[in-house]
Design an enzyme around this catalytic site. Structure first.
Site, PDB file in Angstrom:
ATOM      1  N   ASN A  72       0.836  -1.194   0.000  1.00  0.00           N
ATOM      2  CA  ASN A  72       0.000   0.000   0.000  1.00  0.00           C
ATOM      3  C   ASN A  72       0.873   1.248   0.000  1.00  0.00           C
ATOM      4  O   ASN A  72       1.963   1.279   0.591  1.00  0.00           O
ATOM      5  CB  ASN A  72      -1.021   0.007   1.137  1.00  0.00           C
ATOM      6  CG  ASN A  72      -0.446  -0.261   2.510  1.00  0.00           C
ATOM      7  OD1 ASN A  72       0.598  -0.899   2.659  1.00  0.00           O
ATOM      8  ND2 ASN A  72      -1.128   0.219   3.539  1.00  0.00           N
ATOM      9  N   ILE A  73       0.386   2.259  -0.700  1.00  0.00           N
ATOM     10  CA  ILE A  73       1.123   3.513  -0.865  1.00  0.00           C
ATOM     11  C   ILE A  73       0.158   4.638  -0.528  1.00  0.00           C
ATOM     12  O   ILE A  73      -0.793   4.899  -1.282  1.00  0.00           O
ATOM     13  CB  ILE A  73       1.642   3.659  -2.314  1.00  0.00           C
ATOM     14  CG1 ILE A  73       2.509   2.442  -2.697  1.00  0.00           C
ATOM     15  CG2 ILE A  73       2.448   4.959  -2.451  1.00  0.00           C
ATOM     16  CD1 ILE A  73       2.817   2.349  -4.178  1.00  0.00           C
ATOM     17  N   GLU A  74       0.381   5.263   0.626  1.00  0.00           N
ATOM     18  CA  GLU A  74      -0.549   6.291   1.098  1.00  0.00           C
ATOM     19  C   GLU A  74      -0.154   7.659   0.537  1.00  0.00           C
ATOM     20  O   GLU A  74       0.912   7.825  -0.074  1.00  0.00           O
ATOM     21  CB  GLU A  74      -0.591   6.274   2.628  1.00  0.00           C
ATOM     22  CG  GLU A  74      -1.088   4.919   3.124  1.00  0.00           C
ATOM     23  CD  GLU A  74      -1.300   4.844   4.625  1.00  0.00           C
ATOM     24  OE1 GLU A  74      -0.775   5.697   5.366  1.00  0.00           O
ATOM     25  OE2 GLU A  74      -1.998   3.894   5.041  1.00  0.00           O
ATOM     26  N   CYS A  88      -4.140   0.578  -2.401  1.00  0.00           N
ATOM     27  CA  CYS A  88      -3.962  -0.614  -1.571  1.00  0.00           C
ATOM     28  C   CYS A  88      -2.876  -1.524  -2.150  1.00  0.00           C
ATOM     29  O   CYS A  88      -2.579  -1.491  -3.350  1.00  0.00           O
ATOM     30  CB  CYS A  88      -5.265  -1.405  -1.492  1.00  0.00           C
ATOM     31  SG  CYS A  88      -6.621  -0.569  -0.665  1.00  0.00           S
ATOM     32  N   GLU A 107      -2.979  -4.752  -2.694  1.00  0.00           N
ATOM     33  CA  GLU A 107      -3.478  -5.716  -3.681  1.00  0.00           C
ATOM     34  C   GLU A 107      -3.551  -5.102  -5.068  1.00  0.00           C
ATOM     35  O   GLU A 107      -3.224  -5.733  -6.073  1.00  0.00           O
ATOM     36  CB  GLU A 107      -4.883  -6.207  -3.306  1.00  0.00           C
ATOM     37  CG  GLU A 107      -5.025  -6.822  -1.943  1.00  0.00           C
ATOM     38  CD  GLU A 107      -5.369  -5.802  -0.872  1.00  0.00           C
ATOM     39  OE1 GLU A 107      -4.742  -4.724  -0.827  1.00  0.00           O
ATOM     40  OE2 GLU A 107      -6.254  -6.114  -0.067  1.00  0.00           O
ATOM     41  N   CYS A 167     -10.315  -4.901   0.734  1.00  0.00           N
ATOM     42  CA  CYS A 167     -11.429  -3.949   0.719  1.00  0.00           C
ATOM     43  C   CYS A 167     -12.287  -4.175  -0.520  1.00  0.00           C
ATOM     44  O   CYS A 167     -11.891  -4.874  -1.468  1.00  0.00           O
ATOM     45  CB  CYS A 167     -10.905  -2.519   0.767  1.00  0.00           C
ATOM     46  SG  CYS A 167     -10.245  -1.919  -0.812  1.00  0.00           S
ATOM     47  N   CYS A 177     -10.691  -3.315  -3.898  1.00  0.00           N
ATOM     48  CA  CYS A 177      -9.726  -4.324  -4.366  1.00  0.00           C
ATOM     49  C   CYS A 177     -10.434  -5.590  -4.836  1.00  0.00           C
ATOM     50  O   CYS A 177     -10.010  -6.210  -5.816  1.00  0.00           O
ATOM     51  CB  CYS A 177      -8.720  -4.646  -3.262  1.00  0.00           C
ATOM     52  SG  CYS A 177      -7.529  -3.309  -3.006  1.00  0.00           S
TER      53      CYS A 177
HETATM   54  N1  THU Z   1      -5.385  -1.263   2.645  1.00  0.00           N
HETATM   55  C1  THU Z   1      -4.879  -2.121   1.712  1.00  0.00           C
HETATM   56  O1  THU Z   1      -3.717  -1.982   1.299  1.00  0.00           O
HETATM   57  N2  THU Z   1      -5.665  -3.114   1.263  1.00  0.00           N
HETATM   58  C2  THU Z   1      -6.946  -3.325   1.644  1.00  0.00           C
HETATM   59  O2  THU Z   1      -7.636  -4.140   1.061  1.00  0.00           O
HETATM   60  C3  THU Z   1      -7.477  -2.573   2.780  1.00  0.00           C
HETATM   61  C4  THU Z   1      -6.726  -1.362   3.173  1.00  0.00           C
HETATM   62  C5  THU Z   1      -4.546  -0.163   3.121  1.00  0.00           C
HETATM   63  C6  THU Z   1      -5.010   1.198   2.687  1.00  0.00           C
HETATM   64  C7  THU Z   1      -4.388   2.066   3.761  1.00  0.00           C
HETATM   65  O3  THU Z   1      -3.069   2.368   3.369  1.00  0.00           O
HETATM   66  C8  THU Z   1      -4.356   1.179   4.991  1.00  0.00           C
HETATM   67  O4  THU Z   1      -4.509  -0.148   4.525  1.00  0.00           O
HETATM   68  C9  THU Z   1      -5.439   1.477   6.004  1.00  0.00           C
HETATM   69  O5  THU Z   1      -6.688   1.499   5.417  1.00  0.00           O
END
Ligand code: THU
Length: 143
Positions: free
Chosen positions: A55-57, A66, A68, A97, A100
């Protein structure tokens, strides 16, 4: 993971265990200054090629991607469109989520989905069509 049973103490085939290790390694690259919630994924194309992602915020929160989808989009951008399994790791072995699930459904509606924590403990071994029943997909649009 509401509504989806968690299966404890799952044993894994050696190839899936290798994918799990790759997903854990990918999670170490997660860019997570806001949530501190690291996600790693490893998706395997049917030709055996594996793509990883994290994941890359972003300071503009909705821009976050996300783990995935990072892995999936890396794979598609390299010409892969069919997949048989994805392994996803996070601190709690969280399920993917909805966004995804939909992204994965486009290419692999029957994908095997293995969920584990960052220590490699498997929390669930299921399929995308269980996680996303009654999905909307490519066949629902007129061609
Ligand atoms: N996140 C994912 O990478 N995949 C998911 O299916 C659910 C959420 C990440 C997004 C964010 O960076 C962190 O988890 C918290 O929501």
């Amino acid at each position: 993971m509401k509504g989806v049973p968690v299966t404890a103490s799952l044993s894994l085939e050696s190839d899936i265990r290798a994918l799990l290790d790759q997903a854990i390694a990918a999670a170490q690259h997660a860019y997570i200054p806001y949530s501190h919630f690291a996600v790693g994924a490893a998706i395997r194309a049917i030709d055996g090629t594996v793509y990883t992602g994290c994941n890359i915020e972003n300071a503009s929160f909705p821009v976050t991607v996300c783990g995935e989808r990072t892995a999936l989009f890396k794979a598609v951008s390299e010409g892969r469109r069919s997949f048989d399994v994805v392994v996803i790791v996070s601190p709690v072995g969280a399920a993917p989520c909805g966004m995804c699930r939909q992204a994965l459904n486009e290419f692999a509606p029957h994908l095997r989905v293995v969920l584990a924590d960052l220590e490699g403990h498997v929390r669930m071994d299921t399929r995308l069509d269980v996680l996303l029943p009654g999905s909307f997909g490519p066949d629902d649009l007129p061609h």
